[in-house]
Every structure is written in structure tokens, then in C-alpha cells.
Design an enzyme around this catalytic site. Structure first.
Site, PDB file in Angstrom:
ATOM      1  N   ASP A 187      -0.380 -12.563   2.410  1.00 37.72           N
ATOM      2  CA  ASP A 187      -1.040 -11.548   3.251  1.00 37.72           C
ATOM      3  C   ASP A 187      -1.203 -12.198   4.631  1.00 37.72           C
ATOM      4  O   ASP A 187      -2.303 -12.546   5.052  1.00 37.72           O
ATOM      5  CB  ASP A 187      -2.384 -11.154   2.633  1.00 37.72           C
ATOM      6  CG  ASP A 187      -2.957  -9.916   3.287  1.00 37.72           C
ATOM      7  OD1 ASP A 187      -2.357  -9.454   4.269  1.00 37.72           O
ATOM      8  OD2 ASP A 187      -3.999  -9.420   2.829  1.00 37.72           O
ATOM      9  N   ASP A 194      -4.312 -13.987  -2.235  1.00 39.05           N
ATOM     10  CA  ASP A 194      -3.697 -13.566  -0.971  1.00 39.05           C
ATOM     11  C   ASP A 194      -3.649 -14.807  -0.085  1.00 39.05           C
ATOM     12  O   ASP A 194      -4.688 -15.314   0.373  1.00 39.05           O
ATOM     13  CB  ASP A 194      -4.490 -12.432  -0.305  1.00 39.05           C
ATOM     14  CG  ASP A 194      -3.917 -11.071  -0.673  1.00 39.05           C
ATOM     15  OD1 ASP A 194      -3.093 -10.997  -1.615  1.00 39.05           O
ATOM     16  OD2 ASP A 194      -4.285 -10.070  -0.027  1.00 39.05           O
ATOM     17  N   ASP A 236     -10.312 -11.852  10.965  1.00 34.06           N
ATOM     18  CA  ASP A 236      -9.268 -12.058   9.957  1.00 34.06           C
ATOM     19  C   ASP A 236      -7.920 -12.227  10.662  1.00 34.06           C
ATOM     20  O   ASP A 236      -7.243 -11.240  10.926  1.00 34.06           O
ATOM     21  CB  ASP A 236      -9.277 -10.793   9.074  1.00 34.06           C
ATOM     22  CG  ASP A 236      -8.605 -10.975   7.744  1.00 34.06           C
ATOM     23  OD1 ASP A 236      -8.360 -12.126   7.358  1.00 34.06           O
ATOM     24  OD2 ASP A 236      -8.325  -9.956   7.087  1.00 34.06           O
ATOM     25  N   ASP A 262       2.411   2.050   3.307  1.00 28.60           N
ATOM     26  CA  ASP A 262       3.381   1.099   3.896  1.00 28.60           C
ATOM     27  C   ASP A 262       4.812   1.519   3.593  1.00 28.60           C
ATOM     28  O   ASP A 262       5.717   1.271   4.380  1.00 28.60           O
ATOM     29  CB  ASP A 262       3.243  -0.317   3.292  1.00 28.60           C
ATOM     30  CG  ASP A 262       1.871  -0.895   3.412  1.00 28.60           C
ATOM     31  OD1 ASP A 262       1.166  -0.551   4.365  1.00 28.60           O
ATOM     32  OD2 ASP A 262       1.514  -1.729   2.545  1.00 28.60           O
ATOM     33  N   ASP A 265      -5.222 -13.767   9.587  1.00 25.87           N
ATOM     34  CA  ASP A 265      -4.081 -13.635   8.663  1.00 25.87           C
ATOM     35  C   ASP A 265      -2.885 -14.496   9.080  1.00 25.87           C
ATOM     36  O   ASP A 265      -1.744 -14.008   9.130  1.00 25.87           O
ATOM     37  CB  ASP A 265      -3.632 -12.161   8.558  1.00 25.87           C
ATOM     38  CG  ASP A 265      -4.576 -11.325   7.708  1.00 25.87           C
ATOM     39  OD1 ASP A 265      -5.381 -11.899   6.955  1.00 25.87           O
ATOM     40  OD2 ASP A 265      -4.504 -10.088   7.801  1.00 25.87           O
ATOM     41  N   HIS A 289       0.882  -1.168   0.000  1.00 23.95           N
ATOM     42  CA  HIS A 289       0.000   0.000   0.000  1.00 23.95           C
ATOM     43  C   HIS A 289       0.918   1.216   0.000  1.00 23.95           C
ATOM     44  O   HIS A 289       1.997   1.171   0.605  1.00 23.95           O
ATOM     45  CB  HIS A 289      -0.837   0.105   1.273  1.00 23.95           C
ATOM     46  CG  HIS A 289      -1.701  -1.061   1.599  1.00 23.95           C
ATOM     47  ND1 HIS A 289      -1.249  -2.180   2.225  1.00 23.95           N
ATOM     48  CD2 HIS A 289      -3.028  -1.257   1.406  1.00 23.95           C
ATOM     49  CE1 HIS A 289      -2.253  -3.025   2.409  1.00 23.95           C
ATOM     50  NE2 HIS A 289      -3.339  -2.498   1.914  1.00 23.95           N
TER      51      HIS A 289
HETATM   52  C1  XUL Z   1      -7.262  -6.754   4.532  1.00 22.24           C
HETATM   53  C2  XUL Z   1      -6.456  -7.194   3.383  1.00 22.24           C
HETATM   54  C3  XUL Z   1      -5.653  -6.136   2.731  1.00 22.24           C
HETATM   55  C4  XUL Z   1      -5.540  -6.250   1.256  1.00 22.24           C
HETATM   56  C5  XUL Z   1      -4.815  -5.122   0.609  1.00 22.24           C
HETATM   57  O1  XUL Z   1      -8.004  -7.759   5.115  1.00 22.24           O
HETATM   58  O2  XUL Z   1      -6.449  -8.350   3.042  1.00 22.24           O
HETATM   59  O3  XUL Z   1      -4.393  -6.123   3.321  1.00 22.24           O
HETATM   60  O4  XUL Z   1      -4.919  -7.437   0.879  1.00 22.24           O
HETATM   61  O5  XUL Z   1      -5.389  -3.884   0.890  1.00 22.24           O
HETATM   62 CO    CO Z   2      -5.470  -9.336   1.488  1.00 20.67          CO
END
Ligand code: XUL
Ligand code: CO
Length: 437
Positions: A338, A295, A306, A103, A308, A100
Site C-alpha cells: 500500500d 499493508d 499517511d 479502482d 505511503d 477497491h
Molecule cells: C488508507 C489505506 C487504504 C486501505 C484499503 O490509508 O490504507 O488504502 O488499505 O482501503
Molecule cells: Co492500507
């Protein structure tokens, strides 16, 4: 520049017998699977936001991970962070990265200052890409963290916020083109609602599409040839995200005439939050021609948010790689991690262990998916299950050559129908025998 990960050497493939935790067991970049190297199948990417930025804070505590890169000055930090990012990618043999705008460079006190900072850092990133032979998989704009986006960006009730978001996305697209990015992602940060009591849903959806059209048209006008992605997610941060799941997004893209330029970026944890499996979302994207990028992560089935996590569930990666192979592989997309280490996994080694685990899990998934395809029993079973669609009646229906009245006449003359077995348990058992036999 001195190293940021001095205790880590380049990670090499050593095979499954190795007892070296800092080695690949399954990811052998140059090994050919169905005539293509694993590296080219996977197109692994590092996510800048999790790996280089996020410090592990949560609602109950501050960060636990050191991400200051030896400086307290934000711009020096940004420069050092860029060097650290390429060192990390180099050591992990990861070819791509995703970011992004916010970032890579801290937001300034004005849009002009923010853009100036981005120009400086992307000059550096461009040099580092050349030096390390790395590429940008996709860029995006963070249009959700700053308080101005509390009500959304493209879907904000305030036209000034829409204008700000448009300007920010325009810049992010320019930077993506400058760095040779192969994709540009829209993840609908706060494009959704908390309550319909204060929401004009029709206007918000129209405006979201308006923003996407503007960004797309501008990007094409400055020579962007890659794909745009929408990344579905059903909730978080808003209660209801407009990009709920693959099916919703495909409908949106078609409805607003965006389907020629946009594909999907499917995230595993977003799929499960929407009540789907990762494979379901990939299958739908593949079957509808919207398969774009991935992702890579995983959620926790007992948690409703989420998380991640780095992916380590073999079944998930086997099914995901099966869909990738059936889709004919990535075009401009890739496997972007991600994913973040747990906040208690707080050393530099943990970042490397996490990527190694994720990359190995996908590599094993790829090998197993190819094994399933080569074996053929599952694909053959599916073909046979639908075989009647190849007979005369089936083909007439498919080609639109038969009316409902003619079908009625046929049905009246045939008596009852006995259908065959779906054989789910048999298929699950042969799947296990292929994976673990
Ligand atoms: C948020 C997410 C983001 C996108 C990019 O849940 O997955 O990080 O991948 O904006
Ligand atoms: Co994402």
C-alpha cells in the site's frame, strides 16, 4: 495487446553485486528460508489504487503520473488498466493483487450501472488471473471517496447512506468470491468523526458492527472461506477514526462478537500515525491471535500524515519479518504494497524501482529475522528474563492457584527484591552485529 511498460523486461534476481537497477538484489523467490521459499513467506501483492490509479495529485498540484492507459474513455481505460496491471505483476514476479471496487471500474450514474461495469471488468480480471497465474489477496469497497460518504458509510447519520454502503459492500464481497480472493478488508474510510458536537458515537459504533456482521454473514452464505480484516488507522481522513489502532480494533471486534471471523491488516504508516511502531502493532496482533495481513509501506517520521512511501528502512522490515516468522507465517494474508512513488518520481521506471526497493527490503528483512532467530541470543535473553514465571510461585499465579492473601504472606516473609538488568543496549548492539557484521 501491446505492452504498457515496453522498456521494462522481467525483473530477475541477480544478487547484491549486480549494478543493474532493474534487478532484485535480495528477493530470490525460490530461495528457501527455514524450509519455505521466499515467495511463499512473502505473498507479495500489488495495490491497484496506488499503482494503477493514483496520478500523484496533492493539495498543491495536479497529477504528475501518466495513468490513462492510452484512452480517454473510462471503460476502455479500465480494461487497459487491467491488462497493464497484470503485465506489471508479471514483470515484477508479484503473485497477488488487492483492489477497491472503484479502482477497477469507474462508478456509474447509478448503482446498477456501477455493478454492471464491475461485472464486465471482473470477467476480464478472472481471465487475466488465469492467463498470468495471479491471485487476489483481498478485495474491498471504496466507501469514502464519493460525496455521499462525507459523514461516513456504516457510521453515517443517514440510514439511506448505510443502505447504499451495505449494497456496495455486498457487491464487493461477491466480486471477491468470484475472483477467488483470500481476504476481504474493511478499512474505515470515513468511519470516525470531526467533532463530538454532532456525533452519536454509541449509535455509530453499533452500526459499524451491524454492517460488518451483515457483510460477514452474507459472504459466508455465498461460500467465502477466507479472512475478514479490519485495517487500523488513527486519523486521516477524519480527525478520529474509530479503528484507531490494533488494540482499539481488537476490543471492538470482541465487544461485538466479530472476533471469530475478523483479523487485522496492519499497515506500517498507520501504526506510526497512532504513535506505535510497526512492530508493536504486529506484535499485539500476533500475541492476541489477530495476525492477519500486512499493508507494507513506511511513513516519514517528520510528517504527521499517511505518506505511503515504499518501505526501505531495514530495521522496520527485520522486526516485521521477525513477527511474521514468530506468528508461523501468513495463512490467507500477505504483504500488500500500500505504497506509492513520490509525485516527482514520475516515470514508469520509477514504479519498478519502487517495488524492487520494497521487495528487496522485505526480503533482506526476512533473511535477517531468520538469522536473529537462528542465533537465539535475543530469544534466550527474553526467556531468561521471565524465567521466574516457571518456578513454583510463578506457576501458581499463572494457574490461578494462589490468593492475594497468600501472596501477601509470601511477600512479608521475603524481604526486598533485587531485579536483574534489562540489558537494552547490549541487545541493540548484538542486533547490529547480526545485521551488519
Ligand atoms: C488508507 C489505506 C487504504 C486501505 C484499503 O490509508 O490504507 O488504502 O488499505 O482501503
Ligand atoms: Co492500507
Amino acid at each position: 495487446m501491446s505492452e504498457f511498460y515496453p522498456t521494462i523486461k522481467k525483473i530477475a534476481y541477480e544478487g547484491n553485486k549486480t549494478d543493474n537497477p532493474l534487478a532484485f538484489r535480495f528477493y530470490n523467490p525460490d530461495e528457501l528460508i527455514a524450509g519455505k521459499s521466499m515467495r511463499d513467506h512473502m505473498r507479495f501483492a500489488m495495490s491497484y489504487w496506488h499503482t494503477m490509479v493514483a496520478e500523484g495529485s496533492d493539495m498543491f498540484g495536479v497529477g504528475t503520473l501518466a495513468k490513462k492507459y492510452g484512452s480517454s474513455d473510462p471503460m476502455e481505460q479500465a480494461r487497459n488498466k487491467a491488462h497493464a496491471a497484470f503485465e506489471l505483476m508479471d514483470k515484477l514476479d508479484i503473485d497477488y493483487y488487492c483492489f477497491h471496487d472503484r479502482d477497477i471500474a469507474p462508478e456509474g450514474s447509478s448503482l446498477t450501472e456501477s455493478n454492471k461495469r464491475l461485472d464486465e471488468i471482473t470477467d476480464l480480471l478472472k481471465d487475466l488471473q488465469q492467463e498470468y497465474k495471479k491471485k487476489l489477496l483481498w478485495g474491498t469497497a471504496n466507501m469514502f471517496s464519493n460525496p455521499r460518504y462525507a459523514h461516513g458509510a456504516g457510521t453515517s447519520p443517514d440510514v439511506d447512506v448505510f443502505a447504499f454502503a451495505a449494497a456496495q459492500a455486498k457487491k464487493a464481497v461477491e466480486l471477491t468470491v468470484k475472483l477467488g480472493g483470500e481476504g476481504y478488508t474493511f478499512w474505515g474510510g470515513r468511519e470516525g468523526y470531526e467533532t463530538l458536537l454532532n456525533t452519536n458515537m454509541g449509535l455509530e459504533l453499533d452500526n459499524l458492527a451491524r454492517l460488518m456482521h451483515m457483510v460477514k454473514d452474507y459472504a459466508r452464505s455465498i461460500g467465502f472461506k477466507g479472512d475478514f480484516y479490519v485495517e487500523p488507522k488513527p486519523k486521516e481522513p477524519t480527525k478520529h477514526q474509530y479503528d484507531f489502532d490494533a488494540s482499539t480494533v481488537i476490543g471492538f471486534l470482541r465487544n461485538y462478537g466479530l472476533d471469530k471471523d475478523f483479523k487485522l491488516n496492519i499497515e506500517a504508516n498507520h501504526a506510526t500515525l497512532a504513535g506505535h511502531s510497526f512492530q508493536h502493532e504486529l506484535r499485539l496482533a500476533r500475541e492476541t491471535g489477530f495476525f492477519g495481513s500486512i499493508d507494507a509501506n513506511q511513513g516519514d517520521m517528520l510528517l504527521g500524515w499517511d505518506t505511503d512511501q515504499f518501505p526501505t528502512n531495514i530495521y522496520d522490515t527485520v522486526f516485521a519479518m521477525y513477527e511474521l516468522l514468530k506468528a508461523g507465517g501468513f495463512t490467507n494474508g500477505g504483504l500488500n504494497f500500500d505504497a506509492k512513488t513520490r509525485r516527482a518520481s514520475n516515470t514508469n521506471e520509477d514504479i519498478f524501482y519502487s517495488y524492487i526497493a520494497g521487495m528487496d527490503t522485505f526480503a533482506l528483512g526476512l533473511k535477517m529475522a531468520q538469522k536473529i532467530i537462528d542465533d537465539g541470543r535475543i530469544d534466550n535473553f527474553v526467556n531468561e528474563r521471565y524465567a521466574s514465571w516457571n518456578n513454583e510461585l510463578g506457576q501458581k499465579i499463572v494457574k490461578g492457584q494462589i490468593s492475594i492473601a497468600e501472596l501477601e504472606k509470601y511477600a512479608l516473609g521475603m524481604g526486598d527484591v533485587k531485579v536483574g538488568s534489562g540489558r537494552q543496549e547490549y541487545l541493540e548492539a548484538i542486533l547490529n552485529s547480526m545485521l551488519f557484521g
